[in-house]
Design an enzyme around this catalytic site. Sequence first.
Site, mmCIF file in Angstrom:
data_model
loop_
_atom_site.group_PDB
_atom_site.id
_atom_site.type_symbol
_atom_site.label_atom_id
_atom_site.label_comp_id
_atom_site.label_asym_id
_atom_site.label_seq_id
_atom_site.Cartn_x
_atom_site.Cartn_y
_atom_site.Cartn_z
ATOM 1 N N SER A 289 0.731 -1.200 0.086
ATOM 2 C CA SER A 289 -0.027 0.171 -0.029
ATOM 3 C C SER A 289 0.889 1.302 0.033
ATOM 4 O O SER A 289 1.766 1.414 -0.857
ATOM 5 C CB SER A 289 -0.857 0.015 1.236
ATOM 6 O OG SER A 289 -1.863 0.919 1.017
ATOM 7 N N ASP A 353 -8.106 -5.126 -6.486
ATOM 8 C CA ASP A 353 -7.447 -4.139 -5.618
ATOM 9 C C ASP A 353 -7.461 -2.696 -6.091
ATOM 10 O O ASP A 353 -7.170 -2.481 -7.129
ATOM 11 C CB ASP A 353 -5.937 -4.397 -5.383
ATOM 12 C CG ASP A 353 -5.532 -3.672 -4.059
ATOM 13 O OD1 ASP A 353 -5.973 -2.746 -3.942
ATOM 14 O OD2 ASP A 353 -4.161 -4.262 -3.745
ATOM 15 N N HIS A 446 -7.561 -5.760 -1.288
ATOM 16 C CA HIS A 446 -6.292 -4.920 -1.022
ATOM 17 C C HIS A 446 -5.770 -5.531 0.208
ATOM 18 O O HIS A 446 -4.278 -5.268 0.446
ATOM 19 C CB HIS A 446 -6.382 -3.485 -0.701
ATOM 20 C CG HIS A 446 -5.362 -2.593 -0.508
ATOM 21 N ND1 HIS A 446 -4.337 -2.507 -1.472
ATOM 22 C CD2 HIS A 446 -4.970 -1.869 0.566
ATOM 23 C CE1 HIS A 446 -3.262 -1.715 -0.845
ATOM 24 N NE2 HIS A 446 -3.716 -1.075 0.259
#
Length: 471
Positions: A289, A353, A446
């Site tokens: 991320s 994602d 994610h």
Amino acid sequence: MDCDKGFSSSFMLLKPEDLTFFDLISILFSSDIEKRKFVDSAEDKEDNFERRWLIFISIIVQKLLQFFSKPISFFGSLTEIFLNLLSSNRGFGSLLLNTIEGKVLIPEKTSASFVSFTGNYDLRTELDRNIKHGDPRYYAALSIMASKASYENKEYLKTIVEHHWEMELLGSYDFWNEYQEKATTQAFLLRDKKDDHDTVVLAFRGTEPFDADAWCSDFDLSWYEIPDVGRIHGGFMKALGLQKSLGWPKEMKPNSSRPAPLAYYALRDILEDILSQNDQTKYIVTGHSLGGALAILFPAVLAFHDEKLLLDRLQGIYTFGQPRVGDENFGKYMENMLEQNTIPYYRFVYGSDIVPRLPYDNKALMFKHFGKCLYYNRHYEVQVVEEEPNKNYFSLRGAIPMMANAFFELIRSFTISSTKGRDYKEGWFLRGFRVTGLVLPGVPAHLIQDYVNSTRLGSANVFLPGTKKQE
């Protein structure tokens, strides 16, 4: 003190602290952005309404996150404590019984047994015993587990690295963000040293679900354009250690008033010291991320400063669910730099994602990915592609297939342990979150769980030299 922007040829900075209601509304109806106190731009006007609209959204989200940061953090802490109460007391039934008997085990938040909110989605701590050093997947599998461990407190992190992995934890750090005036960036270093290899792993922590400061970095659409480099996301640069009064000088001047070091400078010096002691020591950089964004920007600044030793010893960059960090010119600069220094860069994207599909790759924002994208579907089958499918996420045409895929992922969560083994079993907490994917399919995609599975179950061939991208 305003940032010295002399290092950049152009810029657009958003300052939520200077926001007024009048300026906020005015930006939608007037192109004169130089009159808006919360915008500091090299240009006096912005005629593109879509860009002004995105500035409007970005500044509102940042302001709301700042305003609600304490209740968000408080709610997150309560949720973490509850999850750890359940695990410490062996489930809800035992927790009730222990409460009645006055024997509740209350976990310490800084203890080696306290698991983060992110860690509760995937409680695995062991490395895959089937992936040994020499396996093409080894550094990818180690990188995602290091990225996963970066979300944990220092004592739990030490337990994972030293007891479970039998590696050396070199340090776990909190770094200062001069723009947020807080220590909002975290990273750690470990050393994987055996007779046949000596590798240091630098892992940046990603965005924690209840960390409003990290979300502000994500939503900050400020940018700087560096000559011969390109435009780079300002929020990520600030998190990495951009100096407010100096920009990106090669050497950092001592500042006794700064409560914590700046990430880039501190980590660069630590790595330089380690690498100078042994010619055989190399290192890799990783993150999930926001951590992935910092992981790819770290070598970008190394190249900007011409740090030859650190670029020569960089063995690979592995990012998971990484957002876009710069424009097309920056991508070309990075591809050229990575090729010249023979640095492998693997950008992992799982399924739907949402994060790798942000910020937008369009005429308004002009952010673009670069390098090798390893795209995994829900069967953990991998393709090497130029860009992940449905690159900007929001699409009516793509919505139904993504929701259908999320449904099958939910079904898979009940069957994967029988088809792939006990190590892949999913708990109630993760399954519950997968339900949200039926409405917002890009959110549960994610999570770290599927990225761990991708490195373990996906083909090793994509890490071999000469693997070509598919159209």
